[in-house]
Design an enzyme around this catalytic site. Sequence first.
Site, PDB file in Angstrom:
ATOM      1  N   CYS A   1       0.755  -1.100  -0.109  1.00 51.32           N
ATOM      2  CA  CYS A   1      -0.085  -0.115   0.000  1.00 51.32           C
ATOM      3  C   CYS A   1       0.873   1.288  -0.209  1.00 51.32           C
ATOM      4  CB  CYS A   1      -0.873   0.124   1.288  1.00 51.32           C
ATOM      5  SG  CYS A   1      -1.835  -1.329   1.463  1.00 51.32           S
ATOM      6  N   GLY A   6       0.898   0.248  -5.313  1.00 53.93           N
ATOM      7  CA  GLY A   6      -0.474  -0.586  -5.342  1.00 53.93           C
ATOM      8  C   GLY A   6      -1.182  -0.257  -6.414  1.00 53.93           C
ATOM      9  N   ASN A  18      -0.721   1.350   5.876  1.00 57.75           N
ATOM     10  CA  ASN A  18       0.354   0.870   5.000  1.00 57.75           C
ATOM     11  C   ASN A  18       1.143   0.412   6.147  1.00 57.75           C
ATOM     12  OD1 ASN A  18       3.565   1.713   3.496  1.00 57.75           O
ATOM     13  ND2 ASN A  18       2.536   0.139   3.279  1.00 57.75           N
ATOM     14  N   GLY A  19       0.935  -1.449   5.685  1.00 57.17           N
ATOM     15  CA  GLY A  19       2.012  -2.400   6.761  1.00 57.17           C
ATOM     16  C   GLY A  19       0.869  -3.366   7.099  1.00 57.17           C
ATOM     17  N   TYR A  68      13.970  -1.872  -3.354  1.00 54.30           N
ATOM     18  CA  TYR A  68      13.137  -2.325  -4.443  1.00 54.30           C
ATOM     19  C   TYR A  68      11.715  -1.307  -4.586  1.00 54.30           C
ATOM     20  CZ  TYR A  68       9.372  -4.489  -7.205  1.00 54.30           C
ATOM     21  OH  TYR A  68       8.414  -4.695  -8.285  1.00 54.30           O
TER      22      TYR A  68
END
Lengths: 460, 460, 460, 460
Positions: B9, B35, B109-110, B253
């Site tokens: 996310c 995302g 996010n997580g 990345y």
Amino acid sequence: MKSSWRENCGVFGIWKVPEAAHLNYLGLFALQHRGQEGAGIVSGTHESFWGRRSSGLVSQVFDREALNQLQGETAIGHVRYSTVGNQADKNLQPLWVQGEWGELAVAHNGTLTNAQELRLELESQGSVFQSSVDTEVILHLFARTKGSFRERIDATLSRVAGAFSLLILYRDSKELRLAAIKDPFGFRPLCVGRLQEGYAIGSESCAFDLVGASWEAELEAGEVYEFHSKGVDRWKLNSKAPRTAPCVFEWIYFSRPDSNSFGRSVYEFRKQTGALLAERDQRASLRADLVMGVPDSGIPAAIGYSQQSGLPFEMGLIRNHYIGRTFIEPHQSIRDFRVKIKQNPLPKSLEGKRIVVVDDSIVRGTTSRKINMLLREAGAREIHLRIAAPPTISPCYYGIDTPTENELIASKKSIEEIRDFIFADSLEYLSLEDLRQLTQGASVCHACFSKDYPSGIPKL
Amino acid sequence: MKSSWRENCGVFGIWKVPEAAHLNYLGLFALQHRGQEGAGIVSGTHESFWGRRSSGLVSQVFDREALNQLQGETAIGHVRYSTVGNQADKNLQPLWVQGEWGELAVAHNGTLTNAQELRLELESQGSVFQSSVDTEVILHLFARTKGSFRERIDATLSRVAGAFSLLILYRDSKELRLAAIKDPFGFRPLCVGRLQEGYAIGSESCAFDLVGASWEAELEAGEVYEFHSKGVDRWKLNSKAPRTAPCVFEWIYFSRPDSNSFGRSVYEFRKQTGALLAERDQRASLRADLVMGVPDSGIPAAIGYSQQSGLPFEMGLIRNHYIGRTFIEPHQSIRDFRVKIKQNPLPKSLEGKRIVVVDDSIVRGTTSRKINMLLREAGAREIHLRIAAPPTISPCYYGIDTPTENELIASKKSIEEIRDFIFADSLEYLSLEDLRQLTQGASVCHACFSKDYPSGIPKL
Amino acid sequence: MKSSWRENCGVFGIWKVPEAAHLNYLGLFALQHRGQEGAGIVSGTHESFWGRRSSGLVSQVFDREALNQLQGETAIGHVRYSTVGNQADKNLQPLWVQGEWGELAVAHNGTLTNAQELRLELESQGSVFQSSVDTEVILHLFARTKGSFRERIDATLSRVAGAFSLLILYRDSKELRLAAIKDPFGFRPLCVGRLQEGYAIGSESCAFDLVGASWEAELEAGEVYEFHSKGVDRWKLNSKAPRTAPCVFEWIYFSRPDSNSFGRSVYEFRKQTGALLAERDQRASLRADLVMGVPDSGIPAAIGYSQQSGLPFEMGLIRNHYIGRTFIEPHQSIRDFRVKIKQNPLPKSLEGKRIVVVDDSIVRGTTSRKINMLLREAGAREIHLRIAAPPTISPCYYGIDTPTENELIASKKSIEEIRDFIFADSLEYLSLEDLRQLTQGASVCHACFSKDYPSGIPKL
Amino acid sequence: MKSSWRENCGVFGIWKVPEAAHLNYLGLFALQHRGQEGAGIVSGTHESFWGRRSSGLVSQVFDREALNQLQGETAIGHVRYSTVGNQADKNLQPLWVQGEWGELAVAHNGTLTNAQELRLELESQGSVFQSSVDTEVILHLFARTKGSFRERIDATLSRVAGAFSLLILYRDSKELRLAAIKDPFGFRPLCVGRLQEGYAIGSESCAFDLVGASWEAELEAGEVYEFHSKGVDRWKLNSKAPRTAPCVFEWIYFSRPDSNSFGRSVYEFRKQTGALLAERDQRASLRADLVMGVPDSGIPAAIGYSQQSGLPFEMGLIRNHYIGRTFIEPHQSIRDFRVKIKQNPLPKSLEGKRIVVVDDSIVRGTTSRKINMLLREAGAREIHLRIAAPPTISPCYYGIDTPTENELIASKKSIEEIRDFIFADSLEYLSLEDLRQLTQGASVCHACFSKDYPSGIPKL
């Protein structure tokens, strides 16, 4: 990053391979960079043609159902960016006509310089034109010819001047034929490849890679590949040109770097332009910290510059990959929004640095100006802009959508004035002499840099 | 080119700036790489919230009309790739609940490692869950707390374990509040910027560049920015972590190279990984002709390799920019179609060459294998694959969608076996020691390389 | 032609028939008149549920691919017109929750009169609400119950007041159950039919005709059909009502004329209303030339009027069948555009005629006024408007979206004042006494005509 | 309910009214029943034309943005159901050509019987055809004429035979002209109305009602209304016909009942057909309980039957209003699905009844057969089918898409055999004599009943 220098078209065809329309769709997809306004495919057998043309990207125009309706093992297709004619759907290609005699479909990359005269002449003879594209005259001329397919093509194309890489699909009640044709000057690229038991034909070799075709040959100027039920005939158009004139801008900007156009690797050509620019800077003892290219077309030249000069190559600008064709701007203005939505500078790498920026051309100068401002805001101390081509001083009449001469900044301003306008510390172009060296004396078209138009310019 | 290593996310928020939803949309657009499955925005005033969530890319989910309906000067948004929960629309964020007390929206996010236990506990107390995302427990926990907004957040987040960079939008009848929160380990990035008279908050700084916000700070681990009508309060969560653990894979990345994540330039980090790989090859006297990166994430490391080694940097593979989410394959199989539709090798530049290929990771090995085959077909004589990270041997439980351990090739095969499988002449990874050197001793999360999970792994 | 008297919902379910979601889609299609804003289906097995809900017509929400994803032989569905909650997608039904215990989906036709109190109570106990629909309290209440499925349903529904025709789909790890439930007053219709080896359940019998189910029974007030793996149990809710109260407006306006609702043919009921109106006019010696109905709901009553009075039935107004949900008006105003886009008078048949116009109700009076103006322009000499129901003087709190009392023209104006406002020469309504005669003494709900609310009105 | 008797087209035009394209869109919307396959509008000034044509319903083809791009105060439009030419987009009208001389757009309702011969002749002279519609010959012929606009129209239309109600929009550099033209036989309707300071022209008067135009005249056979900057000229085509031949099927089936076509109210005509059928049944002492029409076209005749016979008119079948063009059938077969998705019988009203069913025609017999089966299942004791037209024994060549003679059940079977096939207890048609009586001796086209083709049939 060109804001207004646009290829008009790409063409792709399949001869005698199952799922021809589907493979054609993939070929057009690989040529999408040559035209994003609309796409079309006409497929055929000796009994019928099927077609679909619509505005939009290749992936938007065709879905599985649409492809399934395009029957047969032969197809021709087209991606379009308008050079001639407005954006109406009626201008999409392949053009497609039918009569008691059969059907004819034409996909064209290039621009005919005498289309307007021919149109008036044909209208005076009762022809009616349903589009505003120059290509339509080819259909009308062909309809008024007699004889064999070859004779009719020769008779038709002896009338037209300018640039044309053509795919012509023709059927009468007995047979289906496909002709791939390059004009006598050879302005635009057109290649032939082998695919399974048949052939692929396309503007650029990168399309062959995707469909799994093996490259066979770039058509010679004036050459025709005529595919028919008994095999392939190669012949030359009757009409001749005083010299060949492959478009040098295909190497500089249009073709994809992974294509081999007019017999040369596009990527390697671009690297060589960068190397030449670097050599000159070395002679001038330019002091800089890094070299970067403006994505995407400036990257290979920047790599060439880096390899020649030893200056480190850096990315400098990151391109945003998720841009669609329409983007909603807020009402409040965001400075340089249209440049920023496409790319973003890498601040840490630029801070306090003297940077060499390589781009393929400057059109109006406004985009270069904005990019340089972004780079300076990101901390660049000096900007040395290097253009991997000579100054563009004159429009193209052979298949590229260029601004008018008046809008081309290099037609009105000196290099020093341009440098000042775009906020660069220095500005260098390739010279025409450099270009000649790069093209190794080959007879090419560089009219946009030199006003030396091999096939004249339109009278009307 | 990762085929199955996906960020879950990205989050983005705007506090007190006109056209908040519109700016939020731009921010999400810049975070689209985090995302691509779905997107949502909830905007609000102290009187009402407005929201829109849907599957698709940001540019597909929102049009002008949709944005105009999202009123107010404050908004939070989310782009989603599912880590937890299937792909149903009901799992899109921001989650949004309402009651007599007001409204609450959460973008996360997580991944919470104890979500399942909490869910069982809450269900036993009568809570019903309308989605399958872990984030929903935060809403239920919050609803059962009392006290001030800060007290409720502290009470809520003291219950959850794992990774959470959160935006929480809350209104009661009197006031609107926005909290930006990073978990005590600080697993995922979250930054604050200034925008006009207000603020922007987002997963990565590249989103600030597009909306014109100026970077102010990366949130510290466990830190909260609480925006309210009288200003901003910064405070720390009650719950503490034994150490910080920023995700090293953000640098390797996930984050865009033009972002500054956890206080470091992502681009520079990647270049340094490449330089370390080059140093080792220099020590081993590797002989090669050029170095290239696998687009896009391998490029910066390849540049770093080139600068360290002096080996020329080349493009090697050209990425196709026009890919949509669905692509129609022909019925006939085209070999390596899914790789080729994304990128194409540059034959002339590779022919007969010994090439160093830099990529960010190997997941299952199948994509690397196909790319190497393409490169060999294009003429590469030797392929020396260099991975700009240690071998990935274990899944991520903190916000990244990874294959199971069993699917990770490096968890089962030796490096030599992997080399053999992917048709490389040699294969080298960064070592954990290299990584420590690069992170300069900072306390980071590298559990996917080391199985050292800072916050444990889920029991259920 | 009602402009603002809208059914809230229709429900449809399938128990143990192959292609359940597909058949459910057809059933919802036949119930489309009960809600055009959105639609949803949740299908299930004892192992999983699948769902899709979206704004739009049934035919827009579902395509073949979407239906194929909804697996299993059991499904429940819903078409929605909002009575409670705004138009956001989050308010679409079936509502659907999941937990460690399994999954629960609910489709509801009706309105709960104590939803707000229950919501406050549940929120005080920690529940969070993700929609603004009253139905959501049922999920939260159910989650807090214990015992068998039947006990939990009884415990849940003993708490709610108002109107509810419900389909509840429930699975735990062992079993799938479907309950069809009608509230103790029996406000809204709900029927059971046999289909192949299983069952269909739906708001109206017309849906059975399309899927090929055979009508079996209308649920009694307070009755439950509980479908489970071993068969069907029929039982009565613990909570009782002092009397039954089927909504008389289902016969007058909502149900399709080809449905059998609450044990009566809707078409025949409407004809009888027209006959009663005709009888009164006969007693009053009204002189007229023809009778027509306002399409579509006024037509059966007009036929009844014609048959009773002997006055010729004529079409009078032609309905346009191609209207979509959005229609682009020109900037210039076209008088009565919104009425004309839907229907157009038949000039020749009306010219110089004294016409009796039969409609089902007058809400605000503005539409009747416009229609009468159109008819007069088309040449009608006299217009005698007959309303096949008593004056609507009070809102519905049991499942119909009505204007507030203040907006209902009959709550503020005398019949003579309404007649004057709508440009009619005479105006007659059915009386409450007529209605009693028609309903043959059955205990029905006619609160919108009488303010006699069987289940009270909401306090909050 | 016709399953295969389809009007080919409707045309609509606006002369000199602001927002012409928008009003044209509304006019086409009112004519949607004349063609649901595609729609187009070309608007114009003396300086330019703008156009849009696409497959789909009028409301799908045009949105606000599309209409706003169609500038000017004059426009012509077309809705299409293919009679000639396949369904490809290239066959959509208005056809539109352009040349040095200006632009020409043509919208055509009807069919040219000598199009094929003309096409061969024009092709032999070098013309190329880009569509397969007969209308295209008009453009080519026009292009080969000289003289004034009137002279060119006369010269063009003197060459074509068959049915044509045409709108021709023409501009040269100086002036814009619009001609509304009816062929010398007057096969298809075409009316003129006044609208603000300008005019509306359309296939049916119902379109005038929606845009607020006042009916002025039906064009006479062979008449031309030529609109130009100085006013309107009315004149007659040079080519003459031996008699007039308005299509009697416009009254029977095609035109909307609220239209006035060829000087008669369509609704009143249909009622009269029903009355004639009733008279005959009265003479034959048919005993029945009720009369119903097959929606929608059979309803007015059923009303006429009821009024003549005194038999009660009932609805019998309820039409579903929410059908889109595509409908997803389940894999399991549902009996008579395609009929049931459109209409549903009213069981209570039909049970045990002897019913007279009025329909407008029987084409293949399969739909009538299915409807009769549905009615019997709903309880009908006897079915007496009455067709409000003579038996259709021969195809139409003048603008209607009919099955071939071989597919027409009445061309092969006796009335008794048809009765048997469709499961009716009795079957009666109108006779040709009845038709003559109804048309009061006017010279009409009834070739589909009589094989008396006023303008011959196509040779090729």
